[in-house]
Design an enzyme around this catalytic site. Structure first.
Site, PDB file in Angstrom:
ATOM      1  N   LYS A 185       0.837  -1.213   0.000  1.00  0.00           N
ATOM      2  CA  LYS A 185       0.000   0.000   0.000  1.00  0.00           C
ATOM      3  C   LYS A 185       0.871   1.262   0.000  1.00  0.00           C
ATOM      4  O   LYS A 185       0.667   2.159  -0.801  1.00  0.00           O
ATOM      5  CB  LYS A 185      -0.930   0.025   1.236  1.00  0.00           C
ATOM      6  CG  LYS A 185      -1.931  -1.126   1.268  1.00  0.00           C
ATOM      7  CD  LYS A 185      -2.861  -1.033   2.460  1.00  0.00           C
ATOM      8  CE  LYS A 185      -2.175  -1.172   3.805  1.00  0.00           C
ATOM      9  NZ  LYS A 185      -1.498  -2.466   4.028  1.00  0.00           N
TER      10      LYS A 185
ATOM     11  N   ARG B 243      11.465  -5.772   4.616  1.00  0.00           N
ATOM     12  CA  ARG B 243      11.139  -4.340   4.514  1.00  0.00           C
ATOM     13  C   ARG B 243      12.074  -3.481   5.351  1.00  0.00           C
ATOM     14  O   ARG B 243      12.410  -3.811   6.478  1.00  0.00           O
ATOM     15  CB  ARG B 243       9.699  -4.115   4.961  1.00  0.00           C
ATOM     16  CG  ARG B 243       9.367  -2.629   5.133  1.00  0.00           C
ATOM     17  CD  ARG B 243       7.903  -2.330   5.079  1.00  0.00           C
ATOM     18  NE  ARG B 243       7.135  -2.940   6.142  1.00  0.00           N
ATOM     19  CZ  ARG B 243       5.806  -2.900   6.193  1.00  0.00           C
ATOM     20  NH1 ARG B 243       5.123  -2.310   5.220  1.00  0.00           N
ATOM     21  NH2 ARG B 243       5.176  -3.465   7.185  1.00  0.00           N
TER      22      ARG B 243
ATOM     23  N   ARG C  84      -9.850   0.694   8.771  1.00  0.00           N
ATOM     24  CA  ARG C  84      -9.368  -0.667   8.944  1.00  0.00           C
ATOM     25  C   ARG C  84     -10.415  -1.556   9.604  1.00  0.00           C
ATOM     26  O   ARG C  84     -10.141  -2.708   9.889  1.00  0.00           O
ATOM     27  CB  ARG C  84      -8.121  -0.656   9.814  1.00  0.00           C
ATOM     28  CG  ARG C  84      -6.839  -1.029   9.041  1.00  0.00           C
ATOM     29  CD  ARG C  84      -5.677  -0.862  10.000  1.00  0.00           C
ATOM     30  NE  ARG C  84      -4.504  -1.578   9.615  1.00  0.00           N
ATOM     31  CZ  ARG C  84      -3.395  -1.018   9.139  1.00  0.00           C
ATOM     32  NH1 ARG C  84      -3.352   0.274   8.927  1.00  0.00           N
ATOM     33  NH2 ARG C  84      -2.342  -1.756   8.889  1.00  0.00           N
TER      34      ARG C  84
ATOM     35  N   ARG D 289      -0.864  -9.515  12.818  1.00  0.00           N
ATOM     36  CA  ARG D 289      -1.418  -8.441  11.972  1.00  0.00           C
ATOM     37  C   ARG D 289      -2.213  -9.013  10.806  1.00  0.00           C
ATOM     38  O   ARG D 289      -3.231  -8.450  10.404  1.00  0.00           O
ATOM     39  CB  ARG D 289      -0.282  -7.536  11.472  1.00  0.00           C
ATOM     40  CG  ARG D 289       0.178  -6.583  12.575  1.00  0.00           C
ATOM     41  CD  ARG D 289       1.585  -6.094  12.373  1.00  0.00           C
ATOM     42  NE  ARG D 289       1.808  -5.350  11.174  1.00  0.00           N
ATOM     43  CZ  ARG D 289       3.000  -5.226  10.576  1.00  0.00           C
ATOM     44  NH1 ARG D 289       4.062  -5.820  11.084  1.00  0.00           N
ATOM     45  NH2 ARG D 289       3.122  -4.524   9.485  1.00  0.00           N
TER      46      ARG D 289
ATOM     47  N   ARG E   1      11.121  -1.789  11.017  1.00  0.00           N
ATOM     48  CA  ARG E   1      10.051  -1.458  11.970  1.00  0.00           C
ATOM     49  C   ARG E   1      10.002  -2.483  13.105  1.00  0.00           C
ATOM     50  O   ARG E   1      10.157  -3.677  12.875  1.00  0.00           O
ATOM     51  CB  ARG E   1       8.706  -1.446  11.244  1.00  0.00           C
ATOM     52  CG  ARG E   1       8.385  -0.102  10.630  1.00  0.00           C
ATOM     53  CD  ARG E   1       7.216  -0.168   9.700  1.00  0.00           C
ATOM     54  NE  ARG E   1       6.035  -0.796  10.263  1.00  0.00           N
ATOM     55  CZ  ARG E   1       4.864  -0.868   9.640  1.00  0.00           C
ATOM     56  NH1 ARG E   1       4.735  -0.325   8.434  1.00  0.00           N
ATOM     57  NH2 ARG E   1       3.837  -1.457  10.199  1.00  0.00           N
TER      58      ARG E   1
HETATM   59  P1  ADP Z   1       2.163  -1.906   3.194  1.00  0.00           P
HETATM   60  O1  ADP Z   1       2.182  -0.393   3.196  1.00  0.00           O
HETATM   61  O2  ADP Z   1       0.955  -2.476   2.505  1.00  0.00           O
HETATM   62  O3  ADP Z   1       2.338  -2.508   4.560  1.00  0.00           O
HETATM   63  P2  ADP Z   1       4.742  -1.645   1.800  1.00  0.00           P
HETATM   64  O4  ADP Z   1       4.402  -0.715   0.684  1.00  0.00           O
HETATM   65  O5  ADP Z   1       5.538  -1.107   2.932  1.00  0.00           O
HETATM   66  O6  ADP Z   1       3.402  -2.395   2.347  1.00  0.00           O
HETATM   67  O7  ADP Z   1       5.496  -2.904   1.145  1.00  0.00           O
HETATM   68  C1  ADP Z   1       5.947  -3.985   1.944  1.00  0.00           C
HETATM   69  C2  ADP Z   1       7.317  -4.465   1.455  1.00  0.00           C
HETATM   70  O8  ADP Z   1       7.191  -5.105   0.185  1.00  0.00           O
HETATM   71  C3  ADP Z   1       8.340  -3.345   1.256  1.00  0.00           C
HETATM   72  O9  ADP Z   1       9.596  -3.864   1.621  1.00  0.00           O
HETATM   73  C4  ADP Z   1       8.275  -3.052  -0.249  1.00  0.00           C
HETATM   74  O10 ADP Z   1       9.494  -2.548  -0.757  1.00  0.00           O
HETATM   75  C5  ADP Z   1       7.962  -4.435  -0.815  1.00  0.00           C
HETATM   76  N1  ADP Z   1       7.089  -4.413  -1.997  1.00  0.00           N
HETATM   77  C6  ADP Z   1       6.014  -3.628  -2.214  1.00  0.00           C
HETATM   78  N2  ADP Z   1       5.413  -3.926  -3.391  1.00  0.00           N
HETATM   79  C7  ADP Z   1       6.137  -4.957  -3.923  1.00  0.00           C
HETATM   80  C8  ADP Z   1       6.030  -5.717  -5.139  1.00  0.00           C
HETATM   81  N3  ADP Z   1       5.061  -5.498  -6.019  1.00  0.00           N
HETATM   82  N4  ADP Z   1       6.951  -6.702  -5.336  1.00  0.00           N
HETATM   83  C9  ADP Z   1       7.929  -6.944  -4.441  1.00  0.00           C
HETATM   84  N5  ADP Z   1       8.081  -6.255  -3.288  1.00  0.00           N
HETATM   85  C10 ADP Z   1       7.206  -5.273  -3.032  1.00  0.00           C
HETATM   86  P1  AMP Z   2       0.739   0.159   9.020  1.00  0.00           P
HETATM   87  O1  AMP Z   2       1.861   1.143   8.944  1.00  0.00           O
HETATM   88  O2  AMP Z   2      -0.409   0.502   8.119  1.00  0.00           O
HETATM   89  O3  AMP Z   2       1.221  -1.263   8.837  1.00  0.00           O
HETATM   90  O4  AMP Z   2       0.157   0.258  10.510  1.00  0.00           O
HETATM   91  C1  AMP Z   2       0.978  -0.062  11.623  1.00  0.00           C
HETATM   92  C2  AMP Z   2       0.141  -0.243  12.879  1.00  0.00           C
HETATM   93  O5  AMP Z   2      -0.525   0.981  13.212  1.00  0.00           O
HETATM   94  C3  AMP Z   2      -0.985  -1.281  12.796  1.00  0.00           C
HETATM   95  O6  AMP Z   2      -0.522  -2.601  13.020  1.00  0.00           O
HETATM   96  C4  AMP Z   2      -1.918  -0.780  13.895  1.00  0.00           C
HETATM   97  O7  AMP Z   2      -1.432  -1.124  15.188  1.00  0.00           O
HETATM   98  C5  AMP Z   2      -1.813   0.732  13.745  1.00  0.00           C
HETATM   99  N1  AMP Z   2      -2.839   1.266  12.812  1.00  0.00           N
HETATM  100  C6  AMP Z   2      -2.617   1.780  11.576  1.00  0.00           C
HETATM  101  N2  AMP Z   2      -3.773   2.171  11.009  1.00  0.00           N
HETATM  102  C7  AMP Z   2      -4.754   1.891  11.902  1.00  0.00           C
HETATM  103  C8  AMP Z   2      -6.182   2.017  11.906  1.00  0.00           C
HETATM  104  N3  AMP Z   2      -6.839   2.534  10.847  1.00  0.00           N
HETATM  105  N4  AMP Z   2      -6.867   1.597  13.002  1.00  0.00           N
HETATM  106  C9  AMP Z   2      -6.225   1.100  14.068  1.00  0.00           C
HETATM  107  N5  AMP Z   2      -4.896   0.925  14.137  1.00  0.00           N
HETATM  108  C10 AMP Z   2      -4.157   1.311  13.062  1.00  0.00           C
END
Ligand code: ADP
Ligand code: AMP
Length: 214
Positions: free
Chosen positions: A13, A127, A88, A171, A160
């Protein structure tokens, strides 16, 4: 363009949000980034949220609903926005609908990024995030040009605290239980678009842009 990106943790995302926001010149509103910023600054909200985040649980609705509403009142949202990680659960989705109505706005589209859990775990375990601008990298799939350094701002990359195997499983469970029902919620409103997120980053971006321009 007023968009929501939904999908399980690690599906991409944040990665896609950066590209889409650049293309359509709209702000990227990431609830996770806003919460982590509060934790970093040690605010009262950050202190309350931290325990939930470390365990991979959702932060209570009352906290995130308030953050979202205040953010949506800011000036830069007038030309559109992309919400990443909010809503969410159904309670948050209903509250968002109410807030947007009050602010005279309506959602354009909800993009649903889909991938299997093996892909999610692979992506999350490699990541790395920029401490300064929160841009997301991957050790194998999307490495920075210089190891440990953000391409965009030169910030230091870190892993993270919640990107460990135990929390990730939690999660993904929370996603299935609480967030997945949103897909039906937005399908009923005829604004949902499914995207296969197992493809390479650039082709997913191209597909989302194509769908949004149709
Ligand atoms: P989210 O915001 O949904 O938690 P991220 O955008 O942080 O996910 O992506 C999670 C991990 O996967 C990161 O390390 C990112 O660089 C990698 N990633 C994202 N999209 C792809 C893809 N299409 N193919 C391979 N790796 C990806
Ligand atoms: P993310 O960066 O989207 O992976 O979110 C990291 C963490 O933040 C999640 O695992 C939750 O603990 C918290 N969080 C993010 N967005 C929300 C939401 N909309 N509602 C509740 N908790 C959230």
């Amino acid at each position: 363009m007023r968009l929501i990106l939904v999908g399980p943790p690690g599906v991409g995302k944040g990665t896609q949000a950066k590209e889409i926001c650049k293309k359509f010149n709209i702000p990227h509103i990431s609830m996770g980034d806003m919460l982590r910023d509060n934790v970093k600054r040690g605010t009262a909200l950050g202190l309350e949220a931290k325990g939930y985040m470390d365990e991979g649980k959702l932060v209570p609705n009352s906290l995130v609903m308030n953050i979202a509403k205040e953010r949506l009142k800011e000036d830069d949202v007038k030309n559109g926005f992309l919400l990443d990680g909010y809503p969410r659960n159904i309670g948050q989705a209903e509250k968002l609908e109410e807030d947007l109505k009050e602010l005279g706005m309506e959602l354009t589209r909800v993009i649903n990024l889909k991938a299997d859990s093996k892909t999610l775990i692979e992506r999350i375990s490699g990541r790395r995030i920029c401490k300064a601008c929160e841009k997301s990298y991957h050790l194998l799939f999307n490495p920075p040009k210089v190891e440990g350094v953000c391409d965009d701002c030169g910030g230091e990359l870190y892993q993270r605290a919640d990107d460990n195997e135990e929390t990730v499983k939690n999660r993904i469970d929370v996603y299935t239980r609480e967030t997945e029902p949103l897909i039906e919620f937005y399908k009923e409103r005829s604004i949902l678009t499914d995207i296969d997120a197992t493809a390479p980053i650039d082709s997913i971006t191209a597909e989302i842009i194509k769908q949004l321009e149709e």
